[in-house]
Design a protein around this motif. Sequence first.
Motif, PDB file in Angstrom:
ATOM      1  N   VAL A   6       0.807  -1.220   0.000  1.00 30.93           N
ATOM      2  CA  VAL A   6       0.000   0.000   0.000  1.00 30.93           C
ATOM      3  C   VAL A   6       0.841   1.271   0.000  1.00 30.93           C
ATOM      4  CG1 VAL A   6      -1.917  -1.184   1.125  1.00 30.93           C
ATOM      5  CG2 VAL A   6      -0.219   0.007   2.539  1.00 30.93           C
ATOM      6  N   GLY A   7       2.143   1.128  -0.163  1.00 24.11           N
ATOM      7  CA  GLY A   7       3.000   2.307  -0.196  1.00 24.11           C
ATOM      8  C   GLY A   7       2.650   3.207  -1.371  1.00 24.11           C
ATOM      9  N   ALA A   8       2.536   4.506  -1.112  1.00 22.53           N
ATOM     10  CA  ALA A   8       2.188   5.483  -2.141  1.00 22.53           C
ATOM     11  C   ALA A   8       2.953   6.771  -1.860  1.00 22.53           C
ATOM     12  CB  ALA A   8       0.680   5.743  -2.138  1.00 22.53           C
ATOM     13  N   THR A  42       1.042   9.931   2.353  1.00 21.02           N
ATOM     14  CA  THR A  42       0.523   9.149   3.473  1.00 21.02           C
ATOM     15  C   THR A  42      -0.977   8.952   3.329  1.00 21.02           C
ATOM     16  OG1 THR A  42       2.230  10.112   4.891  1.00 21.02           O
ATOM     17  CG2 THR A  42       0.385   9.028   5.986  1.00 21.02           C
ATOM     18  N   SER A  77      -1.713   6.152   0.965  1.00 22.20           N
ATOM     19  CA  SER A  77      -1.283   4.888   1.567  1.00 22.20           C
ATOM     20  C   SER A  77      -2.307   4.393   2.581  1.00 22.20           C
ATOM     21  CB  SER A  77       0.085   5.065   2.245  1.00 22.20           C
ATOM     22  OG  SER A  77       1.070   5.440   1.310  1.00 22.20           O
ATOM     23  N   ALA A 126       4.605  -1.756   2.856  1.00 16.71           N
ATOM     24  CA  ALA A 126       4.784  -0.466   2.182  1.00 16.71           C
ATOM     25  C   ALA A 126       6.253  -0.114   2.075  1.00 16.71           C
ATOM     26  CB  ALA A 126       4.040   0.653   2.923  1.00 16.71           C
ATOM     27  N   ILE A 165       0.371   4.430   8.735  1.00 15.47           N
ATOM     28  CA  ILE A 165      -0.236   3.334   7.952  1.00 15.47           C
ATOM     29  C   ILE A 165      -0.562   2.166   8.879  1.00 15.47           C
ATOM     30  CG2 ILE A 165       0.120   1.674   6.089  1.00 15.47           C
ATOM     31  CD1 ILE A 165       2.093   3.685   4.839  1.00 15.47           C
TER      32      ILE A 165
END
Length: 303
Positions: A81-83, A86, A89, A106, A126
């Motif tokens: 889910v790393g984006a 924040t 994510s 992530a 997260i």
Amino acid sequence: MQFDKFHGIIPAFYACYDDEGNISEARTKDLGQYLYEKGVQGVYVGGSSGECIYHSLDERKAALSYAANHLKGKMTLIAHVGAPSTRDSIALAKHAAELGYDALSAIPPIYFKLPDSAVLKYWSEIIDATPLDFIIYNIPQTTGYTLTTSLFERLLKNDKVIGVKNSSMPTMDIERFKKTGGDNVIVFNGPDEQFVAGRIMGADAGIGGTYGAMPELFLQANRFVQEGKFQEAKLLQSEINDIIIALCSLNGSMYAGIKEVLRRRGVNIGSVRGPLEGISSEDGGRIDNIIVMIDQAIQRYCR
């Protein structure tokens, strides 16, 4: 925590596109069924191999949904889910939790060079957004950030942090992270080129981008390590590395080459999204040779 469900061979799931380059549920189902029938223990959805950095938030949610629709209950599901932000994510983390994923993962924040305090806050927010377990993703060669054992220790104070997917190249990093966390932490080997070495140095399992092209070989390499057949494991790793070098020597992206291998196996999941390059006309014969290399290694080691 049932650590066993996170052990074994966990392919990094590829982005599955239709002929127009859109995320495809039907083709996601096809890839998932193919990997399930090969006997892998789980899949890591939405990471580097899933081309996540080139997808919109809605596309990433769709990719997570499609994989869960067809694989939940069949194998372990880990959502990356790393984006870049924040906020995105956390949105992906909450979506994965609603879908019933087993764990989240992530990368650290990308582009801006941030201090440890900002990276810790990013991962912590997260982690705190859902009740799911969390796996840190250390891949300094693409993110520009190197996870230290000191920050790892701080993150492990949160009971939801169960491990690290370590994709840095030195196998010493695996040994250090395993020593830091001990039996209460799962360390995943990231670089496929060092799978056997990583396992011997303390990795409990593997998550890899080339597993999907040759799942039989990584499953067998893992069995060799489990059985203490280190000479056989070493020889098989050498052949795996020859295949990886060949995939990386194509004119097109390695992922485009893997997808062409799969297409010729009867699993069409499209090509890659730009700026990644698709295979060229010159790559056809090279991919023929790669398939021969994979098949010959299967015949030699997977009887």
